[in-house]
Design a protein around this motif. Structure first.
Motif, PDB file in Angstrom:
ATOM      1  N   GLU A  80       0.824  -1.209   0.000  1.00 11.32           N
ATOM      2  CA  GLU A  80       0.000   0.000   0.000  1.00 11.32           C
ATOM      3  C   GLU A  80       0.856   1.256   0.000  1.00 11.32           C
ATOM      4  OE1 GLU A  80      -3.112   0.348  -0.412  1.00 11.32           O
ATOM      5  OE2 GLU A  80      -3.785  -1.717  -0.277  1.00 11.32           O
ATOM      6  N   LEU A  81       2.030   1.173   0.636  1.00 11.77           N
ATOM      7  CA  LEU A  81       2.922   2.333   0.723  1.00 11.77           C
ATOM      8  C   LEU A  81       3.883   2.414  -0.463  1.00 11.77           C
ATOM      9  CD1 LEU A  81       3.692   2.105   4.534  1.00 11.77           C
ATOM     10  CD2 LEU A  81       2.325   3.866   3.422  1.00 11.77           C
ATOM     11  N   LYS A  82       3.700   1.514  -1.429  1.00 13.83           N
ATOM     12  CA  LYS A  82       4.520   1.487  -2.645  1.00 13.83           C
ATOM     13  C   LYS A  82       5.977   1.123  -2.375  1.00 13.83           C
ATOM     14  CE  LYS A  82       3.823   5.419  -4.727  1.00 13.83           C
ATOM     15  NZ  LYS A  82       3.848   6.364  -5.869  1.00 13.83           N
ATOM     16  N   ASN A  83       6.249   0.487  -1.242  1.00 11.16           N
ATOM     17  CA  ASN A  83       7.606   0.030  -0.942  1.00 11.16           C
ATOM     18  C   ASN A  83       7.760  -1.390  -1.484  1.00 11.16           C
ATOM     19  OD1 ASN A  83       7.870   2.423   0.533  1.00 11.16           O
ATOM     20  ND2 ASN A  83       7.214   1.443   2.435  1.00 11.16           N
ATOM     21  N   PHE A  84       7.862  -1.520  -2.798  1.00 12.65           N
ATOM     22  CA  PHE A  84       7.788  -2.845  -3.406  1.00 12.65           C
ATOM     23  C   PHE A  84       8.983  -3.724  -3.065  1.00 12.65           C
ATOM     24  CE2 PHE A  84       5.331  -0.162  -6.525  1.00 12.65           C
ATOM     25  CZ  PHE A  84       4.105  -0.523  -6.006  1.00 12.65           C
ATOM     26  N   LEU A  85      10.172  -3.133  -2.971  1.00 15.26           N
ATOM     27  CA  LEU A  85      11.344  -3.929  -2.618  1.00 15.26           C
ATOM     28  C   LEU A  85      11.210  -4.489  -1.208  1.00 15.26           C
ATOM     29  CD1 LEU A  85      14.264  -1.821  -4.158  1.00 15.26           C
ATOM     30  CD2 LEU A  85      13.380  -4.028  -4.955  1.00 15.26           C
ATOM     31  N   GLU A  86      10.700  -3.653  -0.286  1.00 14.37           N
ATOM     32  CA  GLU A  86      10.490  -4.117   1.084  1.00 14.37           C
ATOM     33  C   GLU A  86       9.411  -5.192   1.132  1.00 14.37           C
ATOM     34  OE1 GLU A  86      10.720  -1.044   0.138  1.00 14.37           O
ATOM     35  OE2 GLU A  86      12.076   0.081   1.451  1.00 14.37           O
ATOM     36  N   ALA A  87       8.358  -5.006   0.322  1.00  8.83           N
ATOM     37  CA  ALA A  87       7.290  -6.010   0.262  1.00  8.83           C
ATOM     38  C   ALA A  87       7.851  -7.352  -0.206  1.00  8.83           C
ATOM     39  CB  ALA A  87       6.172  -5.549  -0.677  1.00  8.83           C
ATOM     40  N   ILE A  88       8.721  -7.307  -1.209  1.00  8.76           N
ATOM     41  CA  ILE A  88       9.343  -8.529  -1.716  1.00  8.76           C
ATOM     42  C   ILE A  88      10.164  -9.199  -0.615  1.00  8.76           C
ATOM     43  CG2 ILE A  88      11.114  -9.403  -3.302  1.00  8.76           C
ATOM     44  CD1 ILE A  88      10.118  -7.213  -5.302  1.00  8.76           C
ATOM     45  N   ALA A  89      10.919  -8.395   0.134  1.00  7.04           N
ATOM     46  CA  ALA A  89      11.752  -8.944   1.208  1.00  7.04           C
ATOM     47  C   ALA A  89      10.894  -9.615   2.278  1.00  7.04           C
ATOM     48  CB  ALA A  89      12.600  -7.828   1.823  1.00  7.04           C
ATOM     49  N   TRP A  90       9.777  -8.989   2.647  1.00  4.28           N
ATOM     50  CA  TRP A  90       8.880  -9.578   3.645  1.00  4.28           C
ATOM     51  C   TRP A  90       8.262 -10.867   3.110  1.00  4.28           C
ATOM     52  CZ3 TRP A  90       6.490  -7.605   8.430  1.00  4.28           C
ATOM     53  CH2 TRP A  90       7.228  -6.565   9.012  1.00  4.28           C
ATOM     54  N   CYS A  91       7.873 -10.854   1.846  1.00  6.85           N
ATOM     55  CA  CYS A  91       7.301 -12.070   1.245  1.00  6.85           C
ATOM     56  C   CYS A  91       8.323 -13.200   1.265  1.00  6.85           C
ATOM     57  CB  CYS A  91       6.854 -11.793  -0.187  1.00  6.85           C
ATOM     58  SG  CYS A  91       5.369 -10.773  -0.320  1.00  6.85           S
ATOM     59  N   GLU A  92       9.560 -12.885   0.913  1.00  4.51           N
ATOM     60  CA  GLU A  92      10.617 -13.893   0.917  1.00  4.51           C
ATOM     61  C   GLU A  92      10.805 -14.476   2.322  1.00  4.51           C
ATOM     62  OE1 GLU A  92      12.434 -15.355  -1.373  1.00  4.51           O
ATOM     63  OE2 GLU A  92      11.430 -14.306  -3.006  1.00  4.51           O
ATOM     64  N   GLU A  93      10.764 -13.607   3.317  1.00  2.00           N
ATOM     65  CA  GLU A  93      10.919 -14.045   4.696  1.00  2.00           C
ATOM     66  C   GLU A  93       9.792 -14.999   5.091  1.00  2.00           C
ATOM     67  OE1 GLU A  93      11.623 -11.990   9.105  1.00  2.00           O
ATOM     68  OE2 GLU A  93      11.577 -10.753   7.283  1.00  2.00           O
ATOM     69  N   GLY A  94       8.568 -14.648   4.688  1.00  2.00           N
ATOM     70  CA  GLY A  94       7.427 -15.502   5.002  1.00  2.00           C
ATOM     71  C   GLY A  94       7.461 -16.821   4.253  1.00  2.00           C
ATOM     72  N   LEU A  95       7.924 -16.792   2.990  1.00  2.00           N
ATOM     73  CA  LEU A  95       7.963 -18.013   2.176  1.00  2.00           C
ATOM     74  C   LEU A  95       9.029 -18.985   2.673  1.00  2.00           C
ATOM     75  CD1 LEU A  95       7.430 -16.396  -1.332  1.00  2.00           C
ATOM     76  CD2 LEU A  95       5.843 -17.937  -0.133  1.00  2.00           C
ATOM     77  N   GLN A  96       9.995 -18.484   3.408  1.00  2.00           N
ATOM     78  CA  GLN A  96      10.975 -19.384   4.029  1.00  2.00           C
ATOM     79  C   GLN A  96      10.331 -20.189   5.156  1.00  2.00           C
ATOM     80  OE1 GLN A  96      14.449 -17.181   5.225  1.00  2.00           O
ATOM     81  NE2 GLN A  96      14.941 -16.554   3.131  1.00  2.00           N
ATOM     82  N   ILE A  97       9.281 -19.620   5.747  1.00  2.00           N
ATOM     83  CA  ILE A  97       8.552 -20.322   6.805  1.00  2.00           C
ATOM     84  C   ILE A  97       7.529 -21.283   6.196  1.00  2.00           C
ATOM     85  CG2 ILE A  97       7.001 -20.006   8.785  1.00  2.00           C
ATOM     86  CD1 ILE A  97       8.296 -17.160   9.054  1.00  2.00           C
ATOM     87  N   ASP A  98       6.804 -20.782   5.186  1.00  2.00           N
ATOM     88  CA  ASP A  98       5.817 -21.612   4.490  1.00  2.00           C
ATOM     89  C   ASP A  98       5.876 -21.278   3.002  1.00  2.00           C
ATOM     90  OD1 ASP A  98       3.687 -22.976   3.444  1.00  2.00           O
ATOM     91  OD2 ASP A  98       2.187 -22.219   4.853  1.00  2.00           O
ATOM     92  N   VAL A 105       2.781 -15.898  -2.009  1.00  2.00           N
ATOM     93  CA  VAL A 105       3.188 -16.234  -3.376  1.00  2.00           C
ATOM     94  C   VAL A 105       2.601 -15.217  -4.358  1.00  2.00           C
ATOM     95  CG1 VAL A 105       2.952 -17.927  -5.234  1.00  2.00           C
ATOM     96  CG2 VAL A 105       3.480 -18.703  -2.912  1.00  2.00           C
ATOM     97  N   GLU A 106       1.298 -14.927  -4.201  1.00  2.00           N
ATOM     98  CA  GLU A 106       0.627 -13.986  -5.105  1.00  2.00           C
ATOM     99  C   GLU A 106       1.172 -12.574  -4.934  1.00  2.00           C
ATOM    100  OE1 GLU A 106      -3.502 -14.432  -4.215  1.00  2.00           O
ATOM    101  OE2 GLU A 106      -3.704 -16.306  -5.353  1.00  2.00           O
ATOM    102  N   MET A 107       1.383 -12.173  -3.668  1.00  2.00           N
ATOM    103  CA  MET A 107       1.869 -10.819  -3.411  1.00  2.00           C
ATOM    104  C   MET A 107       3.300 -10.638  -3.915  1.00  2.00           C
ATOM    105  SD  MET A 107       1.751  -8.646   0.181  1.00  2.00           S
ATOM    106  CE  MET A 107       0.938 -10.027   0.946  1.00  2.00           C
ATOM    107  N   ARG A 108       4.103 -11.699  -3.772  1.00  2.00           N
ATOM    108  CA  ARG A 108       5.494 -11.647  -4.253  1.00  2.00           C
ATOM    109  C   ARG A 108       5.514 -11.401  -5.763  1.00  2.00           C
ATOM    110  NH1 ARG A 108       9.978 -11.500  -6.067  1.00  2.00           N
ATOM    111  NH2 ARG A 108      11.866 -12.492  -5.297  1.00  2.00           N
ATOM    112  N   ALA A 109       4.659 -12.116  -6.490  1.00  2.00           N
ATOM    113  CA  ALA A 109       4.599 -11.957  -7.942  1.00  2.00           C
ATOM    114  C   ALA A 109       4.121 -10.558  -8.322  1.00  2.00           C
ATOM    115  CB  ALA A 109       3.672 -13.009  -8.538  1.00  2.00           C
TER     116      ALA A 109
END
Length: 302
Positions: A80-98, A105-109
């Motif tokens: 929402e804040l347009k911080n796409f690189l940070e969003a990708i990093a958070w998604c990656e962190e979560g995908l390491q857990i599940d 997966v959808e948000m990362r894409a």
């Protein structure tokens, strides 16, 4: 539990207050505090307070690094804040857990695509779903509401042509750090990015989506459910605040009734929206600083 009940009823302001009260009890249970913070982040998110939601998600993740709901919420806030690189990093962190978590997966894409395109699609809508005539429709919406805009010329332009016809087709741009825009929701109501300025402490707050029918007091109750870290004197309590807007042309200050809606303030005869972002100044009541700030200016009080 009380917060959860309010959340189910979509009374997000009271949900925030309930979760905040739970956190104030300092139970010492890191897992429970992580849940309270994540739930409060979700309530803030629904109110459009994406920065507050992100702060809560960050704190929840610190308490419980594997708390997937906190990671998803934080990633959503970055989107929402347009911080796409940070969003990708958070998604990656979560995908390491599940690695199969569908939302991540959808948000990362989506974040990848938007980062490449340099375009914010998000959940916001234009004034019209059709590409043709959006600026005209935007003009009509503001004229109907008697809202006045000020367009400041860029470095390349010494003049701007007549007002509302120059609205960007994708909505009014904000000069704020988040680049948020006013947008039209499914009910035909406008949601504005609103800037809160605290001159005494040189601080700011930014609400990404302030519904035009929402009252200022409702946002203040949420924003100051907890004292901000810079308020060492503990003066900035929801019922101990005064709001003003400044008429720079006349060097006059106008007090804002916290019970008024955003639309009521925007319709004031001397209120002009600059760069697509309404702004209000916030002071502690009867503070020596505000008296000094108002010195030499005409102040219209309620």
């Amino acid at each position: 539990n009380e917060g959860n009940e309010y959340f189910k009823e979509k009374d997000y302001g009271r949900a925030v207050a309930a979760y905040s009260e739970g956190l104030r009890r300092r139970c010492g249970d890191a897992e429970l505090d992580a849940v309270l913070l994540t739930n409060r982040a979700a309530a803030h998110f629904h109110l459009g307070n994406y920065r507050s939601a992100l702060n809560d998600a960050i704190q929840a993740k610190k308490l419980k690094p594997t708390h997937l709901k906190a990671i998803i919420r934080g990633a959503l806030c970055h989107m929402e804040l347009k911080n796409f690189l940070e969003a990708i990093a958070w998604c990656e962190e979560g995908l390491q857990i599940d690695s199969k978590e569908k939302k991540l997966v959808e948000m990362r894409a989506k974040a990848d695509k938007l980062q490449l395109e340099g375009t914010f699609l998000g959940t916001q809508t234009d004034f019209s779903t059709r590409g043709q005539g959006r600026a005209v429709l935007g003009t009509e919406l503001l004229c109907e509401r008697n809202i006045k805009l000020v367009f400041e010329p860029s470095d390349e332009e010494e003049e701007v042509s007549d007002g509302l016809a120059e609205i960007c087709l994708d909505g009014f741009h904000s000069d704020s750090a988040t680049g948020a825009k006013v947008h039209l929701d499914a009910d035909g109501s406008l949601n504005w990015p609103v800037l809160f300025l605290y001159p005494e402490h040189e601080q700011t707050d930014f609400t990404v989506a302030f519904h035009e029918s929402s009252r200022f007091i409702d946002h203040l109750m949420v924003m100051f459910a907890e004292l901000p870290p810079w308020d060492l004197e503990k003066k900035y309590l929801p019922n101990n605040l005064e709001l003003y807007f400044e008429d720079e042309e006349r060097e006059e200050m106008f007090e804002v009734d916290p019970e008024h809606t955003l639309l009521q303030v925007l319709q004031h005869e001397r209120y002009f929206v600059k760069a697509g972002t309404p702004a209000v100044l916030v002071f502690a009541k009867r503070s020596p600083f505000s008296k000094k700030y108002f010195s030499g200016k005409k102040v219209h009080r309620l």
